[in-house]
Design a protein around this motif. Structure first.
Motif, short mmCIF file in Angstrom:
data_model
loop_
_atom_site.label_atom_id
_atom_site.label_comp_id
_atom_site.label_asym_id
_atom_site.label_seq_id
_atom_site.Cartn_x
_atom_site.Cartn_y
_atom_site.Cartn_z
N ALA A 258 0.83 -1.21 0.00
CA ALA A 258 0.00 0.00 0.00
C ALA A 258 0.86 1.26 0.00
N ALA A 259 2.02 1.20 0.64
CA ALA A 259 2.87 2.39 0.76
C ALA A 259 3.92 2.50 -0.33
N LEU A 260 4.02 1.47 -1.16
CA LEU A 260 5.05 1.48 -2.20
C LEU A 260 4.72 2.55 -3.24
N ASP A 261 5.61 3.52 -3.41
CA ASP A 261 5.34 4.62 -4.33
C ASP A 261 6.54 4.85 -5.25
N ALA A 262 6.42 5.87 -6.08
CA ALA A 262 7.46 6.14 -7.08
C ALA A 262 8.79 6.49 -6.43
N ASP A 263 8.75 7.18 -5.29
CA ASP A 263 10.01 7.56 -4.64
C ASP A 263 10.77 6.34 -4.14
N ILE A 264 10.03 5.42 -3.49
CA ILE A 264 10.69 4.22 -2.97
C ILE A 264 11.24 3.39 -4.12
N LEU A 265 10.42 3.21 -5.17
CA LEU A 265 10.85 2.42 -6.31
C LEU A 265 12.03 3.09 -7.03
N GLY A 266 12.02 4.41 -7.14
CA GLY A 266 13.14 5.12 -7.74
C GLY A 266 14.41 4.92 -6.94
#
Length: 826
Positions: free
Chosen positions: A785-793
């Protein structure tokens, strides 16, 4: 096509007798079959007929397939692709009595050549006594002055020689050429024997064929005996995969247990030679080199060399490195020495040459030059030192009678200006042997290359057989045969008693059991790492293309994907350099875009990725299974539509993945290969999740993400209520039990980094291990649920940094300091 039933022994004998009779009726005088029946040749042709029936073309095709299965190939200089090794199904048979004469002549000649080389680089008494002209020695580009006064470790300059022989029409054998710099062909002789043994399975027992293994064992023992260390590390130094005989070199290294190395793999330090490995610098005690000796050491010889090792000759001078053959031995390859060897042999050994040279005149002497000019039309005119003189601009020896007009005038003028650059030789006529052509058996001229190696006792051992080159045309003159069209195995037979089944395998009680797979050079680790990355990258790009063109497990997805989802697929390809961005997303434009990503050689397409992987495979023949090489070498699919071709390629990738997963030993080589796969898959999944798995992802986006992660079935078995972003992201990003997920890749990466060697023994993590630990912590503590573009980047950036850290730690970095912190020397 149906296979014909195997013929009976009676049929085989009938076919063989007819072949021999028909052949003898057409072959000229001086053929090896002779005028009288020979039981050995009859037995050989019966073996051929037993497997091929009455069709010799079947035997020819069969032996060629066996040669290709073994991996035999060669490359013409200037060509990028290897050619299949051309092997005739008819071996050359030599009776053991005749072979003993050849063997004695080869041993005598090898000893004589060793004596002359030792003298030329030592006291030079042969020159001072007038047995050799000083200009003949000093004028040769292969006389290496830095070797003067240097006594090689073990006391011998020569460890391995190859000598070309020609058999005259009356059966006499004569020497055509000596090969001392980097003698090639022993691997081809070995591979020829393997292919012929598979084709003529009963020949060994019927003719008591002498085996090759004792020769190679003696050579290995001889190199080891010359080294200072009891258990030496021996390398085979190759110019690389673009060498004309790289396939042969790789086969020899694998067969002999030598480490196949290139110049950048090696480093000289404190008068010792080391190979740069993933575990630090490892001592090398001997090198069997296959490169021009002038390129071995840029400090001692050619300063422009980029494939040599600076300081190599210092290690030789210090007695810490054996080189076979010693640099400078090639001075005796000059055809001009043939004019002086008979006299030297008589003076130094008290005996005439058992195997005489072809008659030779060096034009650097006035009387010889006058004889050559007077008898020009009856002689073969060639360069004296292997370098093309002005009068022979192509550097190829030619019969004088064929040099006419302006070419003849230019030759005669240069003979007056620089006579020392030329030799005249008698024109040799060769015996013929049978070869299978489209029209059946035909007589063709041949030459024989024989090999001698110095054994552990310092004496010469001669390979029983060698290999034959067979000319393309019936013309029996050696000068027009060139390199030949076919090769043939050479069988020495008839010893009178059974030949023991000797191999390089040693008795079990003489070998210490080990589970360490041996030394892994940094270059090889780099190759395996990038082979894994390329294979994974190609498979991922194929997945995008197939989803884009409508190949989804979801009956409601595929061709009906929304334009926004298709645009994201296009973005994945464009960002990876697979194709330029299309002007529109119409179906026709999309098909053209997919075709570019699949097969356009100007982009980082699947075809380009295949080519890169194939190049690595060709340079790793000594470490990869034949099935892997065949799959990598397979031509790019050209039939069917794009989905058919993409499917064919994906099945090929799946086969390669299966071979690596189930057939590669869990060695460091496999770990780097799998590490490359895992890093590439982790990067691919990170980008796919960023494109299709963030907030406001559509149903098409989520279905596409599952397709790219090959996780549709897993998701549908787990969730029966339809698509939802959080469970989809959890499955493809964070589930450590899904072999396609990001989390799974990170776990495997950390395991590999933990099991690879480290340089320090303080128990602390090295930089690459620490970076893997941080990545694992980020992914294992994340929630879908918290996985977003910043974390993936951040994950993608750290994956790139981890790849760089692995390269810095384990792979070659050009002129990096040799004594890096913690570097292990062994």
């Amino acid at each position: 096509m149906a296979t014909a039933p195997a013929p009976s022994l009676l049929d085989a004998g009938t076919h063989a007798a007819r072949w021999i009779a028909d052949y003898r009726a057409r072959a000229g005088a001086g053929d090896v079959l002779g005028a009288q029946p020979d039981p050995a040749w009859a037995a050989m042709f019966e073996e051929l007929a037993a497997g091929a029936g009455d069709d010799l073309a079947i035997a020819r095709d069969r032996v060629q397939r066996h040669a290709e299965d073994i991996g035999t190939g060669f490359r013409i200089i200037g060509e990028s692709e290897e050619r299949p090794w051309p092997l005739s199904p008819v071996p050359l048979l030599i009776a053991s009595d005749e072979w003993r004469h050849i063997e004695a002549g080869i041993v005598q000649r090898a000893d004589l050549l060793e004596t002359i080389i030792a003298d030329l680089y030592g006291s030079a008494s042969l020159v001072t006594r007038g047995l050799l002209p000083a200009a003949l020695v000093g004028g040769s580009p292969h006389f290496l002055r830095p070797m003067a006064g240097l006594v090689p470790p073990g006391g011998h300059h020569l460890h391995f020689v190859a000598i070309d022989l020609g058999r005259g029409p009356t059966g006499e054998w004569r020497v055509l050429a000596d090969h001392l710099r980097a003698p090639a062909g022993a691997g081809y002789a070995l591979e020829n024997r393997l292919a012929i043994a598979r084709t003529l399975g009963g020949l060994q027992a019927r003719l008591n064929v002498e085996r090759h293994a004792p020769f190679f064992a003696a050579f290995r023992d001889g190199l080891a005996a010359a080294c200072r260390r009891v258990e030496p590390r021996i390398g085979l130094l190759t110019p690389g995969r673009y060498s004309a005989s790289y396939a042969e070199q790789a086969h020899l290294a694998r067969y002999l247990g030598f480490l196949l190395v290139e110049g950048p793999d090696l480093a000289a330090l404190e008068d010792k030679l080391y190979v740069r490995t993933i575990g630090g610098l490892k001592r090398v005690d001997a090198l069997w080199h296959r490169i021009d000796p002038r390129l071995l050491d840029p400090l001692a010889f050619d300063s422009h060399s980029r494939i040599g090792v600076a300081g190599l000759i210092d290690a030789v001078a210090a007695g810490n490195l054996v080189i076979a053959n010693a640099p400078g031995a090639g001075v005796l390859e000059s055809p001009a020495f043939g004019a002086f060897l008979p006299r030297i042999a008589a003076r130094e050994t008290g005996r005439d040459l058992i195997l005489p040279n072809i008659a030779t005149w060096w034009c650097g002497q006035d009387a010889a030059r006058a004889s050559v000019i007077e008898d020009l039309d009856t002689m073969l005119i060639g360069p004296a030192f292997g370098v093309a003189p002005l009068g022979l601009p192509d550097g190829i020896a030619r019969p004088g009678i064929e040099i006419t007009g302006e070419a003849r005038a230019a030759l005669l003028a240069d003979l007056e200006r620089r006579p020392q650059d030329y030799v005249g030789q008698e024109i040799v006529r060769l015996s013929t042997m049978p070869v299978v052509t489209d029209a059946g058996l035909a007589a063709r001229p041949f030459t024989l290359r024989v090999f001698a190696a110095r054994g552990g006792d310092g004496r010469w051992t001669v390979l029983p057989g060698g290999f034959a080159r067979i000319g393309e045309h019936p013309d029996p003159r050696a000068s027009v045969m060139g390199q030949g069209t076919w090769s043939a195995d050479v069988v020495v037979h008839g010893s009178g008693e059974s030949v023991a089944p000797v191999s390089l395998l040693q008795p079990a009680d003489t070998i210490h059991v080990r589970r360490n797979p041996g030394t892994l050079p940094s270059r090889v680790a780099d190759n395996f790492f990038w082979l894994g990355r390329y294979l994974e990258r190609g498979e991922a790009l194929l997945g995008v293309i197939r989803v884009m063109l409508g190949n989804s497990i979801d009956a409601d997805a595929g061709a009906a994907l929304a334009a926004e989802t298709v645009g994201k697929l296009v973005g994945l390809v464009v960002n990876g350099g697979g194709a330029p961005h299309p002007a529109t997303l119409r179906r026709a434009d999309l098909a053209a875009f997919a075709r570019t990503a699949l097969e356009d050689g100007d982009w980082h397409s699947v075809r380009t990725i295949n080519r890169l992987a194939r190049g690595i495979g060709q340079g790793s023949r000594d470490r990869l299974a034949a099935d892997v090489i065949r799959l990598l070498d397979a031509p790019f699919p050209s039939r069917g539509g794009m989905l058919d071709r993409a499917g064919s390629l994906q099945r090929r990738y799946a086969a390669l993945s299966g071979l690596s997963a189930e057939h590669m030993g869990r060695t460091a080589s496999w770990r780097f290969h799998d590490l490359g796969r895992r890093l590439e898959r982790a990067t691919t999944m990170t980008r796919a999740i960023r494109a299709f798995g963030l907030a406001r992802a559509s149903g098409d986006d989520l279905s596409t993400l599952l397709d790219l992660a090959d996780s549709q079935i897993s998701y549908r078995q787990r969730y029966l209520t339809g698509m939802a972003r959080v469970p989809v992201v959890d499955l493809v990003a964070l589930d450590p039990n899904n072999p396609r997920s990001l989390a799974y890749q990170i776990v495997r990466i950390c395991e590999h980094l933990k099991d690879l060697p480290v340089l320090e023994d303080d128990g602390m993590e090295e930089p690459q291990q620490a970076q893997g630990t941080v990545l694992h912590a980020i992914v294992s503590t994340a929630t879908a649920a918290a996985l977003d573009a910043d974390i993936l980047g951040d994950v993608e950036r750290r994956l790139f940094q981890l790849s760089e850290a692995i390269a810095r730690r384990y792979f070659l970095q050009g002129a990096e300091p040799l004594r890096a912190a913690g570097m292990v020397l062994a």
